[in-house]
Design a protein around this motif. Structure first.
Motif, PDB file in Angstrom:
ATOM      1  N   ASP A 146       0.840  -1.202   0.000  1.00 22.80           N
ATOM      2  CA  ASP A 146       0.000   0.000   0.000  1.00 22.80           C
ATOM      3  C   ASP A 146       0.872   1.248   0.000  1.00 22.80           C
ATOM      4  O   ASP A 146       0.663   2.182  -0.780  1.00 22.80           O
ATOM      5  CB  ASP A 146      -0.924  -0.039   1.224  1.00 22.80           C
ATOM      6  N   GLY A 147       1.872   1.272   0.883  1.00 23.88           N
ATOM      7  CA  GLY A 147       2.751   2.429   0.953  1.00 23.88           C
ATOM      8  C   GLY A 147       3.574   2.636  -0.295  1.00 23.88           C
ATOM      9  O   GLY A 147       3.761   3.772  -0.752  1.00 23.88           O
ATOM     10  N   VAL A 151       2.380   9.425   2.907  1.00 27.79           N
ATOM     11  CA  VAL A 151       1.324   8.564   2.384  1.00 27.79           C
ATOM     12  C   VAL A 151       1.346   7.266   3.185  1.00 27.79           C
ATOM     13  O   VAL A 151       2.403   6.691   3.430  1.00 27.79           O
ATOM     14  CB  VAL A 151       1.503   8.286   0.867  1.00 27.79           C
ATOM     15  N   ASP A 152       0.175   6.848   3.620  1.00 27.00           N
ATOM     16  CA  ASP A 152       0.021   5.597   4.362  1.00 27.00           C
ATOM     17  C   ASP A 152       0.727   5.622   5.709  1.00 27.00           C
ATOM     18  O   ASP A 152       1.037   4.580   6.263  1.00 27.00           O
ATOM     19  CB  ASP A 152       0.511   4.410   3.520  1.00 27.00           C
ATOM     20  N   CYS A 153       0.977   6.786   6.252  1.00 23.28           N
ATOM     21  CA  CYS A 153       1.611   6.880   7.572  1.00 23.28           C
ATOM     22  C   CYS A 153       1.471   8.307   8.084  1.00 23.28           C
ATOM     23  O   CYS A 153       1.103   9.221   7.334  1.00 23.28           O
ATOM     24  CB  CYS A 153       3.094   6.483   7.519  1.00 23.28           C
ATOM     25  N   THR A 180      -1.162  12.314   4.770  1.00 19.57           N
ATOM     26  CA  THR A 180      -2.291  11.564   4.219  1.00 19.57           C
ATOM     27  C   THR A 180      -2.164  10.138   4.757  1.00 19.57           C
ATOM     28  O   THR A 180      -1.119   9.503   4.609  1.00 19.57           O
ATOM     29  CB  THR A 180      -2.298  11.559   2.675  1.00 19.57           C
ATOM     30  N   ASP A 181      -3.212   9.664   5.379  1.00 26.56           N
ATOM     31  CA  ASP A 181      -3.143   8.361   6.052  1.00 26.56           C
ATOM     32  C   ASP A 181      -4.551   7.809   6.208  1.00 26.56           C
ATOM     33  O   ASP A 181      -5.535   8.566   6.207  1.00 26.56           O
ATOM     34  CB  ASP A 181      -2.475   8.519   7.424  1.00 26.56           C
ATOM     35  N   HIS A 182      -4.645   6.486   6.360  1.00 27.28           N
ATOM     36  CA  HIS A 182      -5.953   5.853   6.535  1.00 27.28           C
ATOM     37  C   HIS A 182      -6.046   5.066   7.822  1.00 27.28           C
ATOM     38  O   HIS A 182      -7.088   4.471   8.114  1.00 27.28           O
ATOM     39  CB  HIS A 182      -6.250   4.922   5.356  1.00 27.28           C
ATOM     40  N   HIS A 183      -4.971   5.058   8.609  1.00 30.92           N
ATOM     41  CA  HIS A 183      -4.993   4.294   9.848  1.00 30.92           C
ATOM     42  C   HIS A 183      -5.847   5.003  10.899  1.00 30.92           C
ATOM     43  O   HIS A 183      -6.207   6.174  10.742  1.00 30.92           O
ATOM     44  CB  HIS A 183      -3.567   4.087  10.362  1.00 30.92           C
ATOM     45  N   ASN A 201      -7.357  12.438   6.337  1.00 30.92           N
ATOM     46  CA  ASN A 201      -7.700  11.073   6.762  1.00 30.92           C
ATOM     47  C   ASN A 201      -9.221  10.993   6.792  1.00 30.92           C
ATOM     48  O   ASN A 201      -9.865  11.747   7.523  1.00 30.92           O
ATOM     49  CB  ASN A 201      -7.114  10.773   8.148  1.00 30.92           C
ATOM     50  N   GLY A 218      -4.370   3.565   1.924  1.00 35.03           N
ATOM     51  CA  GLY A 218      -3.444   4.682   1.806  1.00 35.03           C
ATOM     52  C   GLY A 218      -3.281   5.133   0.367  1.00 35.03           C
ATOM     53  O   GLY A 218      -3.251   6.330   0.084  1.00 35.03           O
TER      54      GLY A 218
END
Length: 596
Positions: free
Chosen positions: A102-103, A157-159, A180-183, A197, A212
């Motif tokens: 994803d990252g 991105v992704d973190c 930018t993150d989705h967690h 997010n 992400g």
């Protein structure tokens, strides 16, 4: 729901709970719905929460009705304005990613999109941390080094969503950080120039479960809308990356994610990237036949292997490769790394099993020999084998890094939140997470996590469940049904390939297969009264179905003549021929012990 287990099976084979979905109620609007929808498909979609005829038609047509306007994401306007200013003034922008699929795809996607918009593409640089030397996410040393090299904007991105200290450091050294993150969110939002997010409570974007790479794509969309004079290339060129990252990260394949993956698979099957063509070649995949399953079992693991055993840049280089020769070289490298990853995972999983108490409420294993690149895979195997949440840690000299995998009954990230005072950093989702811990805190961590798991799982039936969509006679399985079930594609997390149940099936033949005989190959037909039991058509000739039961070879020599089977309808392609094949998830002797 009907729980069902049977004791007469080889002792080492797992006992599942068979959870058969209840039939659609008589008063449901679906009972009078369009007869053009196959009753089995209608039942499957009802099981997944689609209770109105219109919902089913929308799903089957893949019409995502909610808004896809990227500016509905909180802070998107702030991010776009700052990036636009950097592009106009010739500032250096760094895309800071993660080392998983994803990252990596998110890093490549946003770097590619920004380079198309920049006057000088050299001012757009990717950065992916080293898993061993730096660990997951933003780190102070990397941010300081990037600033020293001239970067003025860093886009994660992704973190980054759980990195308030690192965000404050970036602010202090004059670095504008866009996260930018989705967690899942932490207790506070990091003090960044923008924090994108979809899980933010003040975000009005309808899809909350983007991966992400999906959020990176939304940022690229917003930039194209805001600066159309700078946008170059087709937006669809990025969708293959969205599909790979979304599927590999196990994002739910419902709502917009399902639409994005469907659109991305169309691009993947056109094979626009030389790197994708090369990776398909070493994976044995064919253009035009790519599915979400192809990503999950072939492309994704090879991309992930780079970050696990070498450096994720190896995967990024493959995805951006323009020359076929270079792409083939990178693809062969990833394929070899994946083989090494498989071997290492098997060895370390065996080691971990020697260190654990399989009956503990949470499985925790730590060893200096565990490698950070595979601890998550080892934890996943332990969780699958014991049906307990599992934590596997690579023990370092002063700090240790752990990876967690969990079960639906236990939210692992919430549990880590409860012991956050012991951790250097942590983050993740309900069933997967990671953390760093000082070694002096390990005894307290193990004690408290064990207590939390013991309390939450007390009284729970800790056996995995198979959620079965429908029961039907085996003779109703044919190419027409397979074509009907294909309307569910792309399938994956929260939209799985349907599980079907046929009872009283006759075993015509069976034999162990595989190098170690760990799998079981079978040929099955309906039992004598199968059609009558299910109300199916009588008089149709019984057809012997080939079937494969992975990791169930111990049934060989112990399989009765009549069995109940839970399976998925799949395809077996061999020597240019394609045949239907049942992929058997579980087997039990027929309920009455002999004939149907």
């Amino acid at each position: 729901m009907l729980p069902y287990t049977h004791m007469h099976r080889p002792a080492s084979l797992r006992h599942y709970r068979w959870l058969v979905a209840p039939a659609i109620p008589d008063d449901s609007p679906l009972r009078a719905a369009d007869e053009g929808v196959h009753p089995i498909l209608r039942q499957i979609l009802y099981n997944r929460g689609l209770t109105q005829p219109g919902q089913i038609q929308t799903f089957l047509a893949n019409h995502y009705l909610s808004s896809r306007d990227p500016f509905l994401l909180a802070d998107m306007e702030r991010a776009v304005e700052r990036i636009g200013r950097a592009l106009r003034d010739g500032e250096m922008i760094v895309v800071y990613g993660d080392f998983d699929a994803d990252g990596v795809t998110a890093t490549v996607l946003l770097t590619q999109a920004l380079r198309r918009m920049a006057d000088d593409r050299r001012l757009i640089q990717p950065y992916i941390p080293d898993r061993v030397d730096e660990g997951y996410g933003l780190n102070l040393e990397a941010l300081t080094a990037l600033r020293a090299k001239g970067a003025s904007v860093v886009i994660s991105v992704d973190c980054g969503i759980r990195s308030p200290v690192e965000a404050a450091h970036a602010q202090a050294i004059g670095l504008d950080l866009i996260i930018t993150d989705h967690h899942s969110l932490g207790r506070e939002l990091p003090p960044a120039a923008a924090v994108i997010n979809p899980k933010r409570p003040d975000s009005t974007y309808p899809e909350k479960m983007l991966a992400g790479v999906g959020i990176a794509y939304k940022l690229a969309q917003a930039l194209r809308l805001a600066y159309p004079d700078r946008a170059m290339g087709e937006e669809s060129d990025l969708l293959d990356l969205v599909a790979i990252g979304t599927v590999a990260d196990l994002a739910p394949l419902v709502g917009e994610n399902r639409k994005l993956v469907a659109e991305g698979l169309a691009v993947l099957n056109e094979v626009r990237r030389p790197g994708i063509a090369a990776l398909m070649n070493v994976s044995g995949l064919q253009a035009g036949q790519m599915t979400a399953e192809s990503i999950g079992f072939a492309l994704g693991p090879r991309i992930n292997a780079a970050g696990r055993l070498a450096h994720a840049y190896d995967a990024a280089r493959l995805l951006i490769a323009a020359a076929p020769d270079h792409a083939q070289e990178q693809a062969r490298l990833l394929d070899e790394l994946n083989r090494q990853r498989q071997s290492l995972t098997r060895r370390l999983s065996a080691l971990a099993e020697q260190l654990i108490d399989p009956d503990a409420p949470i499985i925790i294993a730590g060893n200096p020999e565990f490698k950070s690149g595979v601890v998550g895979l080892v934890a996943s195997r332990l969780a699958e084998k014991t049906y307990r949440p599992a934590i596997v840690m690579e023990l370092g000299e002063a700090e240790s890094r752990g990876s967690c995998r969990s079960i639906p009954e236990f939210h692992i990230t919430h549990a880590l939140d409860e012991v956050a005072d012991l951790l250097v950093r942590h983050g993740g989702h309900a069933q997967a997470a990671g953390f760093t811990i000082r070694n002096e805190n390990l005894p307290a961590f193990i004690e408290r996590m064990t207590a939390i798991a013991g309390e939450q799982l007390s009284g729970a039936d800790l056996r995995p469940g198979l959620e079965i969509d429908a029961a039907l006679p085996l003779r109703d399985v044919d190419w027409a049904l397979h074509g009907t079930l294909e309307q569910l594609e792309p399938t994956g997390n929260q939209n799985p390939q349907p599980l079907l149940l046929s009872r009283g099936v006759e075993v015509v033949s069976h034999r162990p297969v595989g190098t170690d005989g760990s799998h079981l190959q079978l040929y099955l037909v309906d039992g004598h009264n199968g059609a009558a039991r299910y109300g199916g058509a009588r008089g149709r000739p019984a057809q012997a179905f080939p079937a494969i039961a992975f990791r169930q070879g111990e049934w060989a020599g112990a399989l009765p003549k009549y069995v109940d089977v839970v399976y998925r309808v799949g395809l077996n392609r061999w020597n240019g021929n394609t045949n239907l094949q049942l992929v058997v998830e579980d087997i039990c002797p027929a309920e009455d012990g002999s004939t149907p």
